[in-house]
Design an enzyme around this catalytic site. Structure first.
Site: not given
Ligand code: EPU
Length: 335
Positions: A234, A162, A330
Site C-alpha cells: 500500500s 499503521r 504510507e
Molecule cells: N477498492 C476499490 N477498487 C479497487 C480495489 C479496492 O474501490 O480496485 C475498494 C473496495 O471498496 C474494497 C476496499 O477498497 O472493499 C478495500 O480494499 P482491500 O480490502 O483490498 O484493502 P485495502 O483497504 O485497500 C488494506 C491494507 C493492506 C491489506 C488489506 C487487506 C492499508 C493502507 N492497506 O488495504 O495492506 O493487505 O487492507 O486487509 O491499510 C500494505 O500495508 O502494504 C497492505 C497491502
C-alpha cells in the site's frame, strides 16, 4: 559486522529503485549494533528492515544500518499461551509459517506480508482483520542517542493504525533487535474479513493453517509480487474523515465504501478514491498504478524515486480536487 561503501540499494528495496548510499552497515548481533553506533552518530543515517516500505531517493548521502539479527526462541508458556521471541532480521512470512506450523495462533492473517520481524511493530502491520499489535508483548532494542538497551511493553509502543512510537517519539532513534509475541495454543480463527470468511465456508474448516492458505491465495491474486514487479505494498494510508465530512461525500457519491471507526470517524478505502479519479491501471512515465489494487504503485522498470513521486503527487492532487480528501503516504520516503 559488514560494512560496504558506495553501495547500490536496488536489492535492498522492494520498489527496485537503483539508489546509491554512501555506506551500508549490516549487524548480526546486539553487540554489533551497539558498536555500530559510533559510526552512525553525527552522520545522516537510516535504519532499514526488509526495505519493503521505503522509497529511496536516487542518492542517499548517509549510512544505511541494517540490523540482521536472527533466532527464534520460546521465552515463556502455560497451558493456553506461548511467548515466542524472534530476532529483528527474521523474514516475517517465514516466522508466520513457523508459528502456524506449530499451531500457535495469532499471526496467520498476517501471512505473506513482505518484510522482517523487526519492521512489523514500526508501522503496526495489518491485514485481513488483524493487526500485529494484538500479539506483541514486548519490543527490545537499542537507542542510537544513548546507546542504551530498551524493552517496551505493548502499551508503551503506542500502537495505532499503521502507527507506533517508533514512527513518532523514537523515530530514527530506536534500533529494534527483538520482538516477543504472545500466541494462542488453542487458536480460534479470525474470519472477520468477508473474503476470508467466504473462502473458509467453502472449505468447511476452521484451522489457522487453512486461514493462512486462503490469505496467501487472496494476496497472490490481488497484490503484485515484489520479486517480479517493484512495489512497496500500500503506497497510501486509507484516509479517516469525520462523520459529517463523510455524510456530505455520501450524498454526492452514494456508492462510496466505508468502515465505521470506534471514535466516530469513518475510514474510506483509498483504492476506491484513486479508482474513481481514473487512475487504476494507468501509467505516468516509468511508474504505474496497479491494475487490480490501485492502492499499490508499481515500478514499470527503471523508475526513479522522482518517477514514483510524480505519480503519487498527481494522484494526491486529483483525489484532493475531486473529493476534498488529502491522501497521506504510507511508504517512507528516505532522502
Ligand atoms: N477498492 C476499490 N477498487 C479497487 C480495489 C479496492 O474501490 O480496485 C475498494 C473496495 O471498496 C474494497 C476496499 O477498497 O472493499 C478495500 O480494499 P482491500 O480490502 O483490498 O484493502 P485495502 O483497504 O485497500 C488494506 C491494507 C493492506 C491489506 C488489506 C487487506 C492499508 C493502507 N492497506 O488495504 O495492506 O493487505 O487492507 O486487509 O491499510 C500494505 O500495508 O502494504 C497492505 C497491502
Amino acid at each position: 559486522m559488514n560494512t560496504y561503501q558506495k553501495v547500490s540499494l536496488k536489492s535492498y528495496n522492494s520498489f527496485g529503485i537503483s539508489s546509491v548510499a554512501n555506506k551500508l552497515i549490516e549487524c548480526q548481533s546486539v553487540e554489533e549494533v551497539k558498536s555500530s553506533l559510533n559510526d552512525i552518530k553525527g552522520s545522516k543515517y537510516y535504519i532499514l528492515g526488509g526495505g519493503n516500505n521505503v522509497l529511496f531517493a536516487d542518492l542517499f548521502d548517509g549510512i544505511i544500518l541494517r540490523p540482521n539479527i536472527l533466532g527464534i526462541s520460546v521465552v515463556n508458556e502455560d497451558d493456553n499461551f506461548i511467548d515466542v521471541k524472534a530476532g529483528a532480521g527474521e523474514d516475517w512470512d517465514s516466522f508466520v509459517a513457523y508459528t502456524v506450523d506449530k499451531n500457535y495462533g495469532g499471526l496467520e492473517n498476517l501471512s505473506l506480508i513482505p518484510g522482517t520481524v523487526g519492521a512489523s511493530p514500526v508501522q503496526n502491520i495489518g491485514a485481513y482483520g488483524a493487526e500485529v499489535k494484538d500479539t506483541i508483548i514486548c519490543v527490545e532494542g537499542v537507542f542510537v542517542s544513548s546507546g542504551e538497551y530498551f524493552s517496551l511493553t505493548n502499551e508503551e509502543c503506542l500502537f495505532g493504525y499503521r502507527n507506533s512510537i517508533f514512527k513518532s517519539k523514537y523515530k530514527g532513534d530506536a534500533i529494534i533487535t527483538h520482538v516477543t509475541f504472545r500466541l494462542n495454543k488453542h487458536p480460534e480463527v479470525n474470519i472477520s474479513y468477508a473474503p476470508v470468511r467466504d473462502a473458509m465456508a467453502i472449505r468447511c474448516t476452521n484451522t489457522i493453517q487453512a486461514v493462512r492458505e486462503e490469505i496467501i491465495n487472496i494476496r497472490n491474486n490481488k497484490l503484485p509480487d515484489p520479486k517480479v514487479t517493484g512495489n512497496a505494498g500500500s503506497f497510501f494510508k486509507n484516509p479517516e474523515v469525520s462523520s459529517s465530512v463523510f455524510n456530505e461525500l455520501k450524498t454526492n457519491y452514494p456508492a462510496i465504501p466505508s468502515y465505521q471507526l470506534t471514535n466516530g470517524d469513518v475510514k474510506i478505502p483509498a483504492a476506491w478514491l484513486i479508482e474513481h479519479c481514473g487512475w487504476k491501471g494507468k501509467s505516468l512515465g516509468r511508474a504505474a498504478v496497479h491494475h487490480i489494487q490501485p492502492l499499490v504503485l508499481i515500478n514499470n522498470g527503471n523508475a526513479t524515486a522522482d518517477d514514483i513521486l510524480k505519480l503519487a503527487n498527481a494522484i494526491i492532487s486529483d483525489v484532493k480536487n475531486k473529493f476534498g480528501i488529502e491522501l497521506n503516504m504510507e511508504v517512507n520516503y528516505v532522502k
